[in-house]
Design a protein around this motif. Structure first.
Motif, short mmCIF file in Angstrom:
data_model
loop_
_atom_site.label_atom_id
_atom_site.label_comp_id
_atom_site.label_asym_id
_atom_site.label_seq_id
_atom_site.Cartn_x
_atom_site.Cartn_y
_atom_site.Cartn_z
N VAL A 129 -85.05 -62.73 85.27
CA VAL A 129 -83.86 -61.95 84.90
C VAL A 129 -82.62 -62.84 84.97
O VAL A 129 -82.31 -63.40 86.02
CB VAL A 129 -83.69 -60.74 85.84
N HIS A 130 -81.94 -62.94 83.83
CA HIS A 130 -80.67 -63.67 83.74
C HIS A 130 -79.59 -62.61 83.58
O HIS A 130 -79.41 -62.06 82.50
CB HIS A 130 -80.66 -64.61 82.54
N GLY A 131 -78.86 -62.34 84.66
CA GLY A 131 -77.89 -61.26 84.64
C GLY A 131 -76.57 -61.60 84.00
O GLY A 131 -75.79 -60.73 83.67
N GLY A 132 -76.29 -62.87 83.81
CA GLY A 132 -75.04 -63.24 83.19
C GLY A 132 -73.87 -63.29 84.16
O GLY A 132 -72.75 -63.56 83.78
N GLY A 133 -74.12 -63.03 85.44
CA GLY A 133 -73.05 -63.04 86.42
C GLY A 133 -72.82 -64.41 87.02
O GLY A 133 -72.04 -64.56 87.95
N GLY A 134 -73.48 -65.43 86.51
CA GLY A 134 -73.29 -66.78 87.02
C GLY A 134 -74.19 -67.11 88.19
O GLY A 134 -74.26 -68.26 88.60
N GLY A 135 -74.90 -66.13 88.73
CA GLY A 135 -75.80 -66.38 89.85
C GLY A 135 -77.14 -66.91 89.37
O GLY A 135 -77.40 -66.99 88.17
N PRO A 136 -77.99 -67.27 90.30
CA PRO A 136 -79.31 -67.78 89.91
C PRO A 136 -80.16 -66.67 89.30
O PRO A 136 -79.97 -65.49 89.56
CB PRO A 136 -79.91 -68.26 91.24
N ALA A 137 -81.12 -67.07 88.48
CA ALA A 137 -82.04 -66.13 87.87
C ALA A 137 -82.94 -65.53 88.96
O ALA A 137 -83.24 -66.17 89.96
CB ALA A 137 -82.90 -66.83 86.82
N VAL A 138 -83.34 -64.29 88.75
CA VAL A 138 -84.23 -63.59 89.68
C VAL A 138 -85.62 -63.55 89.07
O VAL A 138 -85.78 -63.19 87.90
CB VAL A 138 -83.71 -62.16 89.95
N ARG A 139 -86.64 -63.91 89.85
CA ARG A 139 -88.02 -63.91 89.37
C ARG A 139 -88.74 -62.72 89.99
O ARG A 139 -88.75 -62.56 91.21
CB ARG A 139 -88.70 -65.22 89.73
N VAL A 140 -89.35 -61.91 89.15
CA VAL A 140 -89.99 -60.66 89.57
C VAL A 140 -91.46 -60.69 89.17
O VAL A 140 -91.77 -60.99 88.01
CB VAL A 140 -89.30 -59.45 88.89
N PRO A 141 -92.40 -60.39 90.09
CA PRO A 141 -93.81 -60.28 89.70
C PRO A 141 -93.95 -59.25 88.58
O PRO A 141 -93.32 -58.19 88.62
CB PRO A 141 -94.52 -59.81 90.97
N LEU A 142 -94.78 -59.56 87.58
CA LEU A 142 -94.86 -58.72 86.40
C LEU A 142 -96.30 -58.47 85.98
O LEU A 142 -97.10 -59.41 85.93
CB LEU A 142 -94.12 -59.41 85.24
N GLU A 143 -96.61 -57.23 85.69
CA GLU A 143 -97.84 -56.87 85.00
C GLU A 143 -97.49 -56.72 83.53
O GLU A 143 -96.44 -56.18 83.20
CB GLU A 143 -98.41 -55.54 85.53
N ILE A 144 -98.35 -57.21 82.66
CA ILE A 144 -98.10 -57.14 81.22
C ILE A 144 -99.13 -56.21 80.61
O ILE A 144 -100.34 -56.41 80.78
CB ILE A 144 -98.17 -58.54 80.58
N ALA A 145 -98.65 -55.17 79.93
CA ALA A 145 -99.53 -54.17 79.31
C ALA A 145 -99.22 -54.13 77.81
O ALA A 145 -98.18 -53.61 77.40
CB ALA A 145 -99.30 -52.80 79.94
N THR A 146 -100.12 -54.71 77.01
CA THR A 146 -99.90 -54.76 75.57
C THR A 146 -100.96 -53.99 74.79
O THR A 146 -100.71 -53.59 73.67
CB THR A 146 -99.85 -56.21 75.06
N SER A 147 -102.13 -53.80 75.38
CA SER A 147 -103.17 -53.04 74.67
C SER A 147 -102.83 -51.56 74.74
O SER A 147 -102.10 -51.11 75.63
CB SER A 147 -104.55 -53.29 75.29
#
Length: 125
Positions: free
Chosen positions: A14-32
């Motif tokens: 996540v790049h929030g645009g507030g100038g802070g570092p990016a946040v990395r979040v565990p993600l499940e990907i559901a495409t089917s």
């Protein structure tokens, strides 16, 4: 700018645009179809978030918990964020191509808000 992912795991950056570092979040990907249809149904919690793609709306029928929903456009920019209680039908977002779901309240911590942009990093199998 079409994107093609497969069901699996990764990280949402996540790049929030507030100038802070990016946040990395565990993600499940559901495409089917099957994975998107199941989503968070029947779960009491989730670690991180789940990406539904393609998607432009969600519902919370048969859900056990309230969720935060972020609607993403084709460039992975957040166009709206909503909190939904169980038993609700979300409004379709015409520009949305993907949806990120997480437990209610955590998207603020992740910096997922309107105007933020994200990257999806896929973990190899």
């Amino acid at each position: 700018m079409g994107r093609q992912w497969w069901d699996g795991r990764g990280e949402l950056v996540v790049h929030g645009g507030g100038g802070g570092p990016a946040v990395r979040v565990p993600l499940e990907i559901a495409t089917s179809y099957r994975a998107r249809t199941k989503g968070l149904l029947g779960r009491d919690s989730i670690e991180g978030a789940i990406l539904l793609s393609p998607a432009n709306s969600v519902h919370t029928f048969r859900m056990r918990m309230p969720i935060d929903v972020a609607y993403l456009d084709r460039d992975l920019r957040v166009i709206a964020v909503r909190t939904m209680r169980p038993g609700r039908l979300g409004m379709p977002r015409l520009r949305a191509r993907h949806v990120v779901e997480a437990e209610a309240g955590v998207m603020r911590e992740y910096g997922l808000r309107e105007g933020a942009w994200v990257e999806v990093v896929v973990h190899g199998s």
